[in-house]
Write an enzyme that holds these catalytic residues in place. Structure first.
Site, mmCIF file in Angstrom:
data_model
loop_
_atom_site.group_PDB
_atom_site.id
_atom_site.type_symbol
_atom_site.label_atom_id
_atom_site.label_comp_id
_atom_site.label_asym_id
_atom_site.label_seq_id
_atom_site.Cartn_x
_atom_site.Cartn_y
_atom_site.Cartn_z
ATOM 1 N N LYS A 174 -64.420 -43.604 -74.344
ATOM 2 C CA LYS A 174 -64.242 -42.951 -73.043
ATOM 3 C C LYS A 174 -62.976 -42.120 -73.113
ATOM 4 O O LYS A 174 -61.891 -42.648 -73.355
ATOM 5 C CB LYS A 174 -64.131 -44.017 -71.939
ATOM 6 C CG LYS A 174 -63.640 -43.480 -70.578
ATOM 7 C CD LYS A 174 -63.605 -44.571 -69.502
ATOM 8 C CE LYS A 174 -62.973 -44.056 -68.200
ATOM 9 N NZ LYS A 174 -62.896 -45.078 -67.136
ATOM 10 N N ASP B 191 -57.992 -39.627 -64.480
ATOM 11 C CA ASP B 191 -58.994 -40.142 -63.545
ATOM 12 C C ASP B 191 -58.397 -40.236 -62.143
ATOM 13 O O ASP B 191 -57.713 -41.199 -61.808
ATOM 14 C CB ASP B 191 -59.469 -41.532 -64.012
ATOM 15 C CG ASP B 191 -60.524 -42.122 -63.084
ATOM 16 O OD1 ASP B 191 -61.072 -41.376 -62.238
ATOM 17 O OD2 ASP B 191 -60.811 -43.335 -63.225
ATOM 18 N N LYS C 177 -58.719 -42.166 -55.686
ATOM 19 C CA LYS C 177 -57.911 -43.373 -55.806
ATOM 20 C C LYS C 177 -56.685 -43.286 -54.902
ATOM 21 O O LYS C 177 -56.229 -42.192 -54.592
ATOM 22 C CB LYS C 177 -57.405 -43.510 -57.263
ATOM 23 C CG LYS C 177 -58.463 -43.900 -58.268
ATOM 24 C CD LYS C 177 -57.859 -44.030 -59.654
ATOM 25 C CE LYS C 177 -58.902 -44.399 -60.681
ATOM 26 N NZ LYS C 177 -59.489 -45.729 -60.525
ATOM 27 N N ASP D 1 -56.573 -43.158 -69.219
ATOM 28 C CA ASP D 1 -58.011 -43.424 -69.121
ATOM 29 C C ASP D 1 -58.786 -42.812 -70.300
ATOM 30 O O ASP D 1 -60.000 -42.929 -70.376
ATOM 31 C CB ASP D 1 -58.535 -42.890 -67.787
ATOM 32 C CG ASP D 1 -59.640 -43.749 -67.211
ATOM 33 O OD1 ASP D 1 -59.791 -44.909 -67.653
ATOM 34 O OD2 ASP D 1 -60.372 -43.250 -66.327
ATOM 35 N N ASP E 245 -65.660 -42.652 -58.700
ATOM 36 C CA ASP E 245 -64.601 -43.297 -59.489
ATOM 37 C C ASP E 245 -65.190 -44.214 -60.574
ATOM 38 O O ASP E 245 -64.473 -44.664 -61.464
ATOM 39 C CB ASP E 245 -63.683 -44.092 -58.554
ATOM 40 C CG ASP E 245 -62.351 -44.437 -59.201
ATOM 41 O OD1 ASP E 245 -62.047 -43.866 -60.271
ATOM 42 O OD2 ASP E 245 -61.615 -45.271 -58.633
ATOM 43 N N GLU F 273 -66.722 -43.380 -63.166
ATOM 44 C CA GLU F 273 -67.080 -42.208 -63.968
ATOM 45 C C GLU F 273 -67.176 -42.504 -65.458
ATOM 46 O O GLU F 273 -67.869 -41.809 -66.184
ATOM 47 C CB GLU F 273 -66.070 -41.073 -63.727
ATOM 48 C CG GLU F 273 -64.779 -41.126 -64.570
ATOM 49 C CD GLU F 273 -63.914 -42.350 -64.321
ATOM 50 O OE1 GLU F 273 -64.068 -42.984 -63.267
ATOM 51 O OE2 GLU F 273 -63.093 -42.683 -65.200
ATOM 52 N N ARG G 230 -68.598 -44.927 -67.114
ATOM 53 C CA ARG G 230 -69.961 -45.285 -67.510
ATOM 54 C C ARG G 230 -70.860 -44.050 -67.519
ATOM 55 O O ARG G 230 -71.804 -43.971 -68.305
ATOM 56 C CB ARG G 230 -70.492 -46.383 -66.575
ATOM 57 C CG ARG G 230 -70.537 -45.989 -65.117
ATOM 58 C CD ARG G 230 -70.576 -47.185 -64.171
ATOM 59 N NE ARG G 230 -69.287 -47.876 -64.097
ATOM 60 C CZ ARG G 230 -69.055 -48.948 -63.350
ATOM 61 N NH1 ARG G 230 -70.018 -49.465 -62.607
ATOM 62 N NH2 ARG G 230 -67.867 -49.503 -63.336
HETATM 63 N N1 BES Z 1 -60.405 -45.935 -65.113
HETATM 64 C C1 BES Z 1 -60.816 -46.830 -64.101
HETATM 65 C C2 BES Z 1 -60.586 -48.295 -64.469
HETATM 66 C C3 BES Z 1 -59.156 -48.721 -64.613
HETATM 67 C C4 BES Z 1 -58.467 -49.268 -63.545
HETATM 68 C C5 BES Z 1 -58.516 -48.621 -65.840
HETATM 69 C C6 BES Z 1 -57.158 -49.666 -63.698
HETATM 70 C C7 BES Z 1 -57.209 -49.038 -65.993
HETATM 71 C C8 BES Z 1 -56.531 -49.560 -64.921
HETATM 72 C C9 BES Z 1 -62.296 -46.644 -63.819
HETATM 73 O O1 BES Z 1 -62.773 -45.355 -63.967
HETATM 74 C C10 BES Z 1 -62.521 -47.021 -62.394
HETATM 75 O O2 BES Z 1 -62.019 -46.358 -61.547
HETATM 76 N N2 BES Z 1 -63.277 -48.094 -62.182
HETATM 77 C C11 BES Z 1 -63.561 -48.556 -60.894
HETATM 78 C C12 BES Z 1 -65.025 -48.875 -60.828
HETATM 79 C C13 BES Z 1 -65.534 -49.160 -59.442
HETATM 80 C C14 BES Z 1 -65.511 -47.896 -58.611
HETATM 81 C C15 BES Z 1 -66.933 -49.696 -59.539
HETATM 82 C C16 BES Z 1 -62.722 -49.813 -60.649
HETATM 83 O O3 BES Z 1 -62.539 -50.591 -61.567
HETATM 84 O O4 BES Z 1 -62.224 -49.960 -59.531
HETATM 85 ZN ZN ZN Z 2 -61.770 -44.187 -65.278
HETATM 86 MN MN MN Z 3 -62.531 -44.192 -62.243
#
Ligand code: BES
Ligand code: ZN
Ligand code: MN
Length: 499
Positions: free
Chosen positions: A267, A272, A279, A290, A349, A351, A353
């Site tokens: 990824k 992000d 966010k 990210d 968010d 994204e 996947r």
């Molecule tokens: N890049 C984030 C995950 C992340 C969070 C990495 C904190 C490192 C530190 C990912 O893209 C994300 O935002 N995931 C969301 C998914 C949710 C919307 C289902 C999450 O984990 O909140």
């Molecule tokens: Zn992300």
């Molecule tokens: Mn995200």
């Protein structure tokens, strides 16, 4: 850095300092430690009698002494190595890194290390060199003042026996691995205005040229032709075009099973924001990392190009910026991925996947029979495992076990989480094939994985969620804080074992 291995006359090494591993509760009453104790006037026995140094891992003690006329070293650093029984090669990397960071601070440029392992001497040499090199990474690239530029220029490893040529080769392997970890960390550490997808692709291309890998960069029009609607939906809100990075390593002579191809897929979200599902401001700066999964792929491929294993490896990075521009994807948009599946995007968010979906489809179309993807995919994995274990999930227990095993050997922890049909139900969509989030906050890391699984056809697949382990909030005795290059060494071990 000059790397050298010696098998005798430790005390006479042509260096400023000697560093020595000392086991828990070890007494300098005989052998190696006793000789050193005599050399420095009994200080080792004295300090071991106090509570100041017990040989626990993390303990250090430092002495100055009069050189004995043969060697020039006048400093001794003791480093706790913990329990003798559990001491293994990967701990030598930590030990060597700890010694290097400690001595660098004192402006020492050269040291010899007695790592004192009874295991394979070449393994010890590889790990020691990896540790010393990796310990030099600093976060201060963009400082114009106050940089930590104290460096070790000569590292000598003392082992009891070993063939000189084997040891030299082993040190060189360690150097390649350490440099590749630092290369990975430099990418992960770059600010997102510098390292956008185009720059990430350029760095991959330049690296590929240097180490002799094939590199192909697909631009957005090529991705459109391939039907990568899922990946491209993430890029829509950004002024920076997405880049799809493909790195290929092909050995001159392959020893692997015919038709087998391992793909590493990363990824590479260079920033992000969350997109329209934006966010909160607090902590958003961390989202520059990210792209750590992508950085791991590029760094691991660098090492593979130089180490030249006898099996082919495919490296893929989906480099994309997730921004909320006016053309951005909206929650409720439906897109079609390159395997024909339709995806209802309910949270922009989620994204990672979405980009990995098209990336794993591509990997399999290129002939991948085993796929390992790496991603800072979910915040949930940080809640579940903290920064001590990387989550591993997948459809093939043997591959998962192999990764966990390779991790153990390299001092990296992986912990398996389950997947299964019952979890997959959570991403069924009412109006498309699947949706990109589950119902609520339950099993966030697993939901991320089962989404990616929808895009795996026949390949054996493992997914590593490195959101908790790719970045370290605090410095350790053997490494600075910041990007960790997690999984690089484990993946290299996996490749080595597939030969
Ligand atoms: N890049 C984030 C995950 C992340 C969070 C990495 C904190 C490192 C530190 C990912 O893209 C994300 O935002 N995931 C969301 C998914 C949710 C919307 C289902 C999450 O984990 O909140
Ligand atoms: Zn992300
Ligand atoms: Mn995200």
């Amino acid at each position: 850095m000059k790397l050298q291995a010696i098998t005798d006359n430790f005390q006479e090494a042509n260096v400023e300092a000697l560093a020595v591993a000392v086991f828990k509760d070890e007494k300098p009453s005989s052998g190696f430690l006793k000789e050193l104790d005599t050399l420095i006037g009994g200080h080792i026995s004295s300090i071991i009698k106090t509570d100041e140094f017990k040989g626990e891992s993390g303990d250090t003690a430092y002495f100055l002494f009069e050189p004995n006329g043969k060697g020039k070293a006048s400093r001794l650093l003791l480093i706790g190595a913990g329990d003798r029984e559990s001491y293994n090669a990967s701990e030598i990397a930590v030990l060597a890194g700890t010694a290097a960071r400690n001595l660098r601070k004192r402006n020492i440029k050269s040291f010899a290390l007695a790592a004192r392992s009874d295991g394979d001497a070449a393994d010890a040499a590889t790990n020691a060199a990896t540790g010393v090199i990796a310990s030099h990474f600093e976060l201060d690239k963009y400082k114009t003042d106050d940089k930590n530029d104290k460096k070790i220029d000569t590292f000598v490893l003392y082992v009891e026996s070993g063939d000189a040529k084997d040891l030299k080769d082993a040190l060189t392997r360690g150097e390649i691995i350490g440099d590749s970890m630092n290369f990975t960390r430099d990418l992960a550490n770059e600010p997102p205005n510098v390292l956008h997808p185009t720059e990430m692709a350029k760095r991959a291309e330049k690296m590929a040229k240097e180490v002799g890998l094939k590199c192909e960069i697909l631009d957005e029009s090529k991705m459109e032709k391939l039907g990568m609607g899922s990946l491209l939906s993430v890029s829509k809100g950004s002024a920076q075009p997405a880049k799809f990075i493909v790195l290929r390593y092909e050995p001159k002579k392959s020893t692997g099973k015919k038709g087998e191809l391992l793909a590493l897929v990363g990824k590479g979200i260079t920033f992000d924001t969350g997109g329209i599902s934006i966010k909160p401001a607090e902590g958003m700066d961390a989202m520059k990392y990210d792209m750590s999964g992508g950085a791991t792929v590029i760094g691991t491929m660098r090492a593979i190009g130089l180490l030249k294993p006898t099996v082919p490896v495919l490296g893929i990075v989906a480099a994309v910026e997730n921004m909320p521009g006016s053309a951005a994807t909206r929650p409720s948009d439906i897109v079609t991925a390159s395997n024909g599946k339709t995806v209802e995007i309910l949270n922009t968010d989620a994204e990672g996947r979405l980009v990995l979906a098209d990336a794993v489809v591509y990997a399999e179309k290129q002939g991948a029979t085993r796929i390992v993807d790496m991603a800072t995919l979910t915040g949930a994995v940080i809640i579940a495992l903290g920064d001590l274990n990387t989550a591993v999930l997948g459809n093939d227990q043997d591959l998962i076990n192999e990764i966990i095993e390779c991790g153990k050997e390299m001092g990296e922890n992986f912990w398996q989480l389950p997947i299964g049909k019952e979890y997959s139900k959570a991403i069924k969509s009412d109006i498309a094939d699947i949706k990109n989030i589950g119902g609520g906050r339950k099993a966030g890391t697993i939901i991320g994985a089962v989404f990616i699984q929808e895009f795996i056809k026949d390949a054996k697949w493992a997914h590593l969620d490195i959101a908790g382990t790719a970045w370290s909030d605090d410095a350790k005795p053997h490494r600075s804080k910041g990007p960790t290059a997690v999984a690089v060494r484990t993946l290299l071990k996996l490749v080595e074992k597939s030969q």
